[in-house]
Write a protein that holds these residues in place. Structure first.
Motif, PDB file in Angstrom:
ATOM      1  N   GLY A 102       0.768  -1.238   0.000  1.00  0.00           N
ATOM      2  CA  GLY A 102       0.000   0.000   0.000  1.00  0.00           C
ATOM      3  C   GLY A 102       0.797   1.284   0.000  1.00  0.00           C
ATOM      4  N   LEU A 103       0.484   2.130   0.962  1.00  0.00           N
ATOM      5  CA  LEU A 103       1.089   3.463   0.994  1.00  0.00           C
ATOM      6  C   LEU A 103       2.572   3.394   1.364  1.00  0.00           C
ATOM      7  CD1 LEU A 103      -1.818   5.544   2.594  1.00  0.00           C
ATOM      8  CD2 LEU A 103      -1.332   5.036   0.181  1.00  0.00           C
ATOM      9  N   GLY A 104       2.932   2.416   2.204  1.00  0.00           N
ATOM     10  CA  GLY A 104       4.354   2.251   2.545  1.00  0.00           C
ATOM     11  C   GLY A 104       5.155   1.917   1.296  1.00  0.00           C
ATOM     12  N   SER A 145       8.347  -5.710   7.791  1.00  0.00           N
ATOM     13  CA  SER A 145       7.001  -5.988   8.319  1.00  0.00           C
ATOM     14  C   SER A 145       6.944  -7.474   8.668  1.00  0.00           C
ATOM     15  CB  SER A 145       5.912  -5.602   7.306  1.00  0.00           C
ATOM     16  OG  SER A 145       5.816  -6.568   6.290  1.00  0.00           O
ATOM     17  N   ALA A 197       4.004   1.464   9.277  1.00  0.00           N
ATOM     18  CA  ALA A 197       3.212   0.295   9.685  1.00  0.00           C
ATOM     19  C   ALA A 197       2.161   0.691  10.717  1.00  0.00           C
ATOM     20  CB  ALA A 197       4.131  -0.787  10.262  1.00  0.00           C
ATOM     21  N   ILE A 208       0.662  -1.867  17.953  1.00  0.00           N
ATOM     22  CA  ILE A 208       1.330  -1.780  16.646  1.00  0.00           C
ATOM     23  C   ILE A 208       1.534  -0.308  16.270  1.00  0.00           C
ATOM     24  CG2 ILE A 208       1.109  -2.240  14.176  1.00  0.00           C
ATOM     25  CD1 ILE A 208      -0.434  -4.820  14.939  1.00  0.00           C
ATOM     26  N   VAL A 234       3.898   8.262   9.723  1.00  0.00           N
ATOM     27  CA  VAL A 234       2.656   8.351   8.949  1.00  0.00           C
ATOM     28  C   VAL A 234       1.479   8.332   9.929  1.00  0.00           C
ATOM     29  CG1 VAL A 234       1.244   7.287   7.158  1.00  0.00           C
ATOM     30  CG2 VAL A 234       3.744   7.257   6.960  1.00  0.00           C
ATOM     31  N   GLY A 235       0.658   9.347   9.856  1.00  0.00           N
ATOM     32  CA  GLY A 235      -0.424   9.491  10.819  1.00  0.00           C
ATOM     33  C   GLY A 235      -1.793   9.415  10.181  1.00  0.00           C
ATOM     34  N   GLY A 242      -4.818  11.295   3.051  1.00  0.00           N
ATOM     35  CA  GLY A 242      -6.271  11.312   3.019  1.00  0.00           C
ATOM     36  C   GLY A 242      -6.765  10.040   2.362  1.00  0.00           C
ATOM     37  N   LEU A 243      -7.880  10.146   1.676  1.00  0.00           N
ATOM     38  CA  LEU A 243      -8.426   8.977   0.984  1.00  0.00           C
ATOM     39  C   LEU A 243      -7.503   8.623  -0.178  1.00  0.00           C
ATOM     40  CD1 LEU A 243     -10.818   7.005   0.508  1.00  0.00           C
ATOM     41  CD2 LEU A 243     -11.765   8.738  -1.031  1.00  0.00           C
ATOM     42  N   MET A 244      -6.786   7.514  -0.033  1.00  0.00           N
ATOM     43  CA  MET A 244      -5.852   7.061  -1.070  1.00  0.00           C
ATOM     44  C   MET A 244      -6.029   5.567  -1.259  1.00  0.00           C
ATOM     45  SD  MET A 244      -2.395   9.203  -0.263  1.00  0.00           S
ATOM     46  CE  MET A 244      -2.376  10.971  -0.548  1.00  0.00           C
ATOM     47  N   HIS A 260      -5.840   1.822  -2.455  1.00  0.00           N
ATOM     48  CA  HIS A 260      -4.764   1.040  -3.071  1.00  0.00           C
ATOM     49  C   HIS A 260      -5.129  -0.434  -2.997  1.00  0.00           C
ATOM     50  CE1 HIS A 260      -3.358  -0.203   0.887  1.00  0.00           C
ATOM     51  NE2 HIS A 260      -3.476   1.059   1.275  1.00  0.00           N
ATOM     52  N   ASP A 268      -3.792  -3.027  -1.744  1.00  0.00           N
ATOM     53  CA  ASP A 268      -3.495  -3.838  -0.555  1.00  0.00           C
ATOM     54  C   ASP A 268      -4.402  -3.533   0.624  1.00  0.00           C
ATOM     55  OD1 ASP A 268      -1.284  -5.083  -1.814  1.00  0.00           O
ATOM     56  OD2 ASP A 268      -0.095  -3.282  -1.437  1.00  0.00           O
ATOM     57  N   THR A 290      -6.970  -3.637   3.516  1.00  0.00           N
ATOM     58  CA  THR A 290      -7.574  -4.799   4.164  1.00  0.00           C
ATOM     59  C   THR A 290      -9.086  -4.821   3.852  1.00  0.00           C
ATOM     60  OG1 THR A 290      -8.046  -3.550   6.162  1.00  0.00           O
ATOM     61  CG2 THR A 290      -5.933  -4.715   6.097  1.00  0.00           C
TER      62      THR A 290
HETATM   63  P1  NAP Z   1      -1.960  -1.314   5.127  1.00  0.00           P
HETATM   64  O1  NAP Z   1      -2.110  -1.664   3.699  1.00  0.00           O
HETATM   65  O2  NAP Z   1      -2.910  -1.904   6.116  1.00  0.00           O
HETATM   66  O3  NAP Z   1      -0.472  -1.633   5.556  1.00  0.00           O
HETATM   67  C1  NAP Z   1      -0.066  -1.740   6.876  1.00  0.00           C
HETATM   68  C2  NAP Z   1       1.373  -2.252   6.833  1.00  0.00           C
HETATM   69  O4  NAP Z   1       1.844  -2.346   8.163  1.00  0.00           O
HETATM   70  C3  NAP Z   1       1.494  -3.627   6.192  1.00  0.00           C
HETATM   71  O5  NAP Z   1       2.595  -3.634   5.307  1.00  0.00           O
HETATM   72  C4  NAP Z   1       1.765  -4.551   7.371  1.00  0.00           C
HETATM   73  O6  NAP Z   1       2.595  -5.624   6.946  1.00  0.00           O
HETATM   74  C5  NAP Z   1       2.480  -3.613   8.319  1.00  0.00           C
HETATM   75  N1  NAP Z   1       2.316  -4.034   9.709  1.00  0.00           N
HETATM   76  C6  NAP Z   1       1.140  -4.214  10.378  1.00  0.00           C
HETATM   77  N2  NAP Z   1       1.384  -4.650  11.623  1.00  0.00           N
HETATM   78  C7  NAP Z   1       2.744  -4.731  11.754  1.00  0.00           C
HETATM   79  C8  NAP Z   1       3.605  -5.122  12.797  1.00  0.00           C
HETATM   80  N3  NAP Z   1       3.134  -5.524  13.993  1.00  0.00           N
HETATM   81  N4  NAP Z   1       4.944  -5.079  12.591  1.00  0.00           N
HETATM   82  C9  NAP Z   1       5.452  -4.691  11.390  1.00  0.00           C
HETATM   83  N5  NAP Z   1       4.675  -4.294  10.356  1.00  0.00           N
HETATM   84  C10 NAP Z   1       3.337  -4.333  10.527  1.00  0.00           C
HETATM   85  O7  NAP Z   1      -2.029   0.254   5.379  1.00  0.00           O
HETATM   86  P2  NAP Z   1      -2.024   1.476   4.332  1.00  0.00           P
HETATM   87  O8  NAP Z   1      -3.407   1.744   3.895  1.00  0.00           O
HETATM   88  O9  NAP Z   1      -0.954   1.257   3.316  1.00  0.00           O
HETATM   89  O10 NAP Z   1      -1.637   2.645   5.327  1.00  0.00           O
HETATM   90  C11 NAP Z   1      -0.305   2.984   5.580  1.00  0.00           C
HETATM   91  C12 NAP Z   1      -0.279   4.046   6.651  1.00  0.00           C
HETATM   92  O11 NAP Z   1      -1.112   5.155   6.270  1.00  0.00           O
HETATM   93  C13 NAP Z   1      -0.784   3.575   8.000  1.00  0.00           C
HETATM   94  O12 NAP Z   1      -0.013   4.186   9.016  1.00  0.00           O
HETATM   95  C14 NAP Z   1      -2.213   4.095   8.039  1.00  0.00           C
HETATM   96  O13 NAP Z   1      -2.697   4.283   9.349  1.00  0.00           O
HETATM   97  C15 NAP Z   1      -2.067   5.423   7.303  1.00  0.00           C
HETATM   98  N6  NAP Z   1      -3.308   5.921   6.688  1.00  0.00           N
HETATM   99  C16 NAP Z   1      -3.799   5.320   5.564  1.00  0.00           C
HETATM  100  C17 NAP Z   1      -4.914   5.854   4.929  1.00  0.00           C
HETATM  101  C18 NAP Z   1      -5.455   5.238   3.632  1.00  0.00           C
HETATM  102  O14 NAP Z   1      -6.317   5.836   2.974  1.00  0.00           O
HETATM  103  N7  NAP Z   1      -4.994   4.090   3.195  1.00  0.00           N
HETATM  104  C19 NAP Z   1      -5.573   6.961   5.478  1.00  0.00           C
HETATM  105  C20 NAP Z   1      -5.056   7.534   6.653  1.00  0.00           C
HETATM  106  C21 NAP Z   1      -3.905   7.007   7.231  1.00  0.00           C
HETATM  107  P3  NAP Z   1       2.533  -7.108   7.616  1.00  0.00           P
HETATM  108  O15 NAP Z   1       1.102  -7.521   7.637  1.00  0.00           O
HETATM  109  O16 NAP Z   1       3.420  -7.895   6.708  1.00  0.00           O
HETATM  110  O17 NAP Z   1       3.112  -6.969   8.981  1.00  0.00           O
END
Ligand code: NAP
Length: 306
Positions: free
Chosen positions: A49-51, A69, A123, A145, A173-174, A219-221, A223, A225, A227
């Motif tokens: 995803g975003l990472g 991760s 993460a 986490i 990342v917040g 914001g809303l992004m 992707h 991956d 969940t």
């Molecule tokens: P995501 O797809 O759920 O990815 C989360 C990542 O964190 C996964 O690569 C996961 O890998 C890793 N992770 C989870 N638990 C872990 C642990 N205990 N130790 C090490 N790694 C761990 O999230 P995302 O949507 O890309 O979001 C990335 C960041 O942006 C997050 O901080 C999220 O809160 C923030 N955010 C996202 C959005 C959005 O629209 N997507 C909006 C606001 C904020 P494993 O499962 O392999 O551990």
């Protein structure tokens, strides 16, 4: 994400509004090529995803990457994708809740490339649930986490740089509900408020040592991956673009560009700041407040029976 309707918002008959312009195409960058040559960047959750989007932009600018991760398979697949951009990439399995494993990631990075210059704490864990339904385990797991894991990573980074006398840059990342609260996400919103607080605290503690600590809020992004829980939550709202002042969702690369700017030599006087990349969605207010709908109702849950 199933966004089947086109966003049409108008300010009069036949006058559709454009919203914010689309970003440049993938592969573009505002920073000079080679900005991160010889720089080591560690991204937690960098395999998805975003990472991964953030890691991609650092790789395009020449960085050596360490992605960490829990799930080795996903990490390996991402490592191969990122390496195809030309740089060196190492994948290290790690649960950031465990301080010993966190230390091992830094050891592995140091043996391979040297102490990471930049740490991106990306993460996190999250899923929507009304607070009254939230189990103790769910609370602990998200806070462990998102907040504790971020602290362990940052502490290890800081300790090693302070001992070595070298500068560094941390990006946490917040989420915008760190300011506003997040109905349906009590665990994650509380954890992200803590993560934002760490930015403000540690930037002051470590500024004298040459370490910047900033926050970055997407914001809303959408992707690929995301969940199932988060995707399901998004799918509850139709016509998502029209629900944003930007009239569009963000592209993950827009977050990656912001991260590469914040950690770059051009942002050396920016620290203790959290940059929101969300098209002003978190500032949104109407002239008239919308009617209140409980989280239970929004999630299609029945009455709480205790
Ligand atoms: P995501 O797809 O759920 O990815 C989360 C990542 O964190 C996964 O690569 C996961 O890998 C890793 N992770 C989870 N638990 C872990 C642990 N205990 N130790 C090490 N790694 C761990 O999230 P995302 O949507 O890309 O979001 C990335 C960041 O942006 C997050 O901080 C999220 O809160 C923030 N955010 C996202 C959005 C959005 O629209 N997507 C909006 C606001 C904020 P494993 O499962 O392999 O551990």
């Amino acid at each position: 994400m199933n966004d089947d309707e086109a966003a049409v918002v108008s300010d009069g008959p036949g006058r559709a509004l454009p919203g914010l312009p689309a970003p440049p195409p993938p592969g573009a960058s505002a920073l000079p090529p080679g900005t991160y040559d010889g720089t080591v960047v560690l991204v937690t959750g960098g395999g998805t995803g975003l990472g991964k989007a953030i890691a991609t932009e650092f790789a395009r600018l020449g960085a050596d990457l360490v992605i960490a991760s829990r799930k080795e398979e996903r990490l390996k697949a991402a490592r191969d994708e990122l390496a195809a951009l030309g740089g060196r990439v190492t994948a290290v399995p790690c649960d950031i809740r465990d301080p010993d494993r966190v230390a091992e990631v830094f050891e592995a990075a140091q043996e391979t490339y040297g102490l990471p210059d930049i740490l991106v704490n990306n993460a996190a864990a999250n899923f929507p649930v009304p607070a009254e339904d939230m189990s103790s385990n769910a609370w602990r797991s998200v806070v462990d986490i998102t907040l504790t894991g971020t602290f362990f990573m940052t502490r290890e980074f800081g300790r090693r740089h302070l001992a070595a006398g070298t500068p560094g840059s941390v990006i946490n990342v917040g989420a915008s509900y760190a300011w506003t609260g997040g109905p349906g996400f009590a665990h994650s919103a509380a954890a992200k408020a803590g993560v934002k607080s760490l930015v403000e605290t540690l930037s002051v503690e470590w500024g004298p040592y040459g370490i910047q600590v900033n926050g970055l809020v997407p914001g809303l992004m959408p992707h690929e991956d995301m969940t199932a829980d988060i995707r399901g939550n998004l799918d509850r709202a139709r016509n998502k673009a029209a629900r944003q002042p930007a009239l569009r969702a963000g592209a993950p690369r827009e977050l990656g560009w912001a991260a590469t700017f914040l950690a770059s030599p051009y942002a050396r006087f920016i620290t203790g700041h959290t940059l929101v990349v969300d098209g002003a969605n978190w500032q949104r207010r109407g002239l008239v407040s919308p009617e209140v709908v409980t989280v239970r109702e929004q999630m299609g849950l029945g009455r709480f029976e205790g």
